[in-house]
Design a protein around this motif. Structure first.
Motif, short mmCIF file in Angstrom:
data_model
loop_
_atom_site.label_atom_id
_atom_site.label_comp_id
_atom_site.label_asym_id
_atom_site.label_seq_id
_atom_site.Cartn_x
_atom_site.Cartn_y
_atom_site.Cartn_z
N GLN A 1 0.84 -1.19 0.00
CA GLN A 1 0.00 0.00 0.00
C GLN A 1 0.88 1.25 0.00
OE1 GLN A 1 -3.21 -0.05 -0.27
NE2 GLN A 1 -3.76 2.08 0.08
N VAL A 2 0.60 2.16 -0.91
CA VAL A 2 1.34 3.41 -0.99
C VAL A 2 0.45 4.53 -0.47
CG1 VAL A 2 2.40 5.08 -2.55
CG2 VAL A 2 2.71 2.62 -2.94
N GLN A 3 0.99 5.31 0.42
CA GLN A 3 0.26 6.48 0.92
C GLN A 3 0.80 7.73 0.27
OE1 GLN A 3 0.64 6.12 5.21
NE2 GLN A 3 -1.37 5.13 5.32
N LEU A 4 -0.10 8.57 -0.18
CA LEU A 4 0.25 9.82 -0.86
C LEU A 4 -0.30 10.99 -0.06
CD1 LEU A 4 -0.69 8.75 -4.49
CD2 LEU A 4 1.59 8.77 -3.48
N VAL A 5 0.54 11.96 0.21
CA VAL A 5 0.12 13.13 0.98
C VAL A 5 0.41 14.38 0.17
CG1 VAL A 5 0.39 14.44 3.09
CG2 VAL A 5 0.55 11.94 3.15
N GLU A 6 -0.67 15.08 -0.19
CA GLU A 6 -0.54 16.32 -0.96
C GLU A 6 -0.48 17.53 -0.03
OE1 GLU A 6 -3.67 13.93 -3.51
OE2 GLU A 6 -3.33 14.33 -1.38
N SER A 7 0.15 18.57 -0.50
CA SER A 7 0.19 19.84 0.23
C SER A 7 0.40 20.97 -0.76
CB SER A 7 1.29 19.84 1.29
OG SER A 7 2.56 19.69 0.68
N GLY A 8 0.18 22.19 -0.29
CA GLY A 8 0.47 23.37 -1.10
C GLY A 8 -0.73 24.08 -1.68
N GLY A 9 -1.92 23.52 -1.50
CA GLY A 9 -3.10 24.20 -2.01
C GLY A 9 -3.43 25.44 -1.20
N GLY A 10 -4.41 26.19 -1.71
CA GLY A 10 -4.83 27.39 -1.00
C GLY A 10 -5.61 28.33 -1.90
N LEU A 11 -5.76 29.53 -1.40
CA LEU A 11 -6.48 30.59 -2.12
C LEU A 11 -5.46 31.52 -2.77
CD1 LEU A 11 -9.06 32.23 -2.81
CD2 LEU A 11 -8.76 33.36 -0.58
N VAL A 12 -5.64 31.78 -4.06
CA VAL A 12 -4.71 32.65 -4.78
C VAL A 12 -5.51 33.51 -5.74
CG1 VAL A 12 -4.27 30.92 -6.56
CG2 VAL A 12 -2.55 32.68 -6.09
N GLN A 13 -5.02 34.70 -6.01
CA GLN A 13 -5.68 35.59 -6.96
C GLN A 13 -5.37 35.17 -8.39
OE1 GLN A 13 -4.47 39.62 -6.02
NE2 GLN A 13 -5.99 39.78 -4.38
N PRO A 14 -6.26 35.50 -9.31
CA PRO A 14 -5.97 35.22 -10.73
C PRO A 14 -4.62 35.81 -11.13
CG PRO A 14 -8.25 35.87 -10.47
CD PRO A 14 -7.60 36.08 -9.13
N GLY A 15 -3.87 35.02 -11.89
CA GLY A 15 -2.53 35.42 -12.30
C GLY A 15 -1.45 35.01 -11.33
N GLY A 16 -1.84 34.50 -10.18
CA GLY A 16 -0.88 34.09 -9.17
C GLY A 16 -0.34 32.69 -9.41
N SER A 17 0.49 32.25 -8.46
CA SER A 17 1.15 30.95 -8.57
C SER A 17 0.99 30.15 -7.29
CB SER A 17 2.65 31.14 -8.84
OG SER A 17 2.88 31.82 -10.06
N LEU A 18 1.02 28.85 -7.44
CA LEU A 18 1.07 27.91 -6.33
C LEU A 18 1.95 26.74 -6.73
CD1 LEU A 18 -2.63 27.57 -5.05
CD2 LEU A 18 -0.73 28.59 -3.80
N ARG A 19 2.53 26.11 -5.72
CA ARG A 19 3.31 24.90 -5.96
C ARG A 19 2.76 23.80 -5.09
NH1 ARG A 19 9.46 23.27 -4.29
NH2 ARG A 19 10.05 22.12 -6.19
N LEU A 20 2.26 22.75 -5.73
CA LEU A 20 1.74 21.59 -5.02
C LEU A 20 2.84 20.54 -4.88
CD1 LEU A 20 -1.73 21.10 -6.75
CD2 LEU A 20 -1.12 22.61 -4.85
N SER A 21 2.79 19.84 -3.76
CA SER A 21 3.72 18.73 -3.51
C SER A 21 2.93 17.49 -3.15
CB SER A 21 4.67 19.08 -2.36
OG SER A 21 5.43 20.22 -2.63
N CYS A 22 3.48 16.36 -3.51
CA CYS A 22 2.89 15.07 -3.15
C CYS A 22 4.03 14.13 -2.78
CB CYS A 22 2.09 14.51 -4.31
SG CYS A 22 1.54 12.80 -4.08
N THR A 23 4.01 13.67 -1.53
CA THR A 23 5.04 12.78 -1.04
C THR A 23 4.47 11.39 -0.84
OG1 THR A 23 6.19 14.60 0.04
CG2 THR A 23 6.73 12.38 0.77
N ALA A 24 5.20 10.41 -1.35
CA ALA A 24 4.76 9.02 -1.30
C ALA A 24 5.53 8.22 -0.26
CB ALA A 24 4.93 8.37 -2.67
N SER A 25 4.86 7.24 0.31
CA SER A 25 5.53 6.31 1.22
C SER A 25 6.19 5.20 0.43
CB SER A 25 4.53 5.73 2.22
OG SER A 25 3.56 4.96 1.52
N GLY A 26 7.06 4.44 1.08
CA GLY A 26 7.66 3.29 0.46
C GLY A 26 8.95 3.59 -0.26
#
Length: 115
Positions: A1-26
């Motif tokens: 079983q692989v567990q995946l944990v996402e992070s980095g979401g949120g509220l941003v204005q149009p034209g802005g940037s975000l960086r999402l991350s996903c870390t896996a187990s194993g």
């Protein structure tokens, strides 16, 4: 079983940037194809970007030139850099890991693009 944990979401204005991350187990992360999907309310889940174990990349047409997927096998992590965000990018973003015999999903991280 692989567990995946996402992070980095949120509220941003149009034209802005975000960086999402996903870390896996194993210990087999480097052998997985990793993908980012998104699902907006009332819509089907759709592919945003995928990167294979060989580094081949595929993007949805709607995000080409704005989003970039990358992976760090040493950290068991896949990233999604999102630039020039639009209100239509608002969705819950999910990470997926795919091997030759199975696939796993994360719980998702919400991205809201609004002024």
């Amino acid at each position: 079983q692989v567990q995946l944990v996402e992070s980095g979401g949120g509220l941003v204005q149009p034209g802005g940037s975000l960086r999402l991350s996903c870390t896996a187990s194993g210990s087999a992360f480097s052998r997985y194809a990793m993908g980012w999907y998104r699902q907006a309310p009332g819509k089907q889940r759709e592919l945003v970007a995928e990167i294979t174990s060989d580094g081949n990349i595929n993007y949805a047409d709607s995000v080409k030139g704005r989003f970039a997927i990358s992976r760090d096998n040493a950290k068991n992590t896949v990233f999604l850099q999102m630039n020039s965000l639009k209100p239509e990018d608002t969705a819950n973003y999910y990470c997926k890991a795919r091997s030759t015999i199975a696939l796993w999903w994360g719980q998702g991280t919400q991205v809201t693009v609004s002024s």
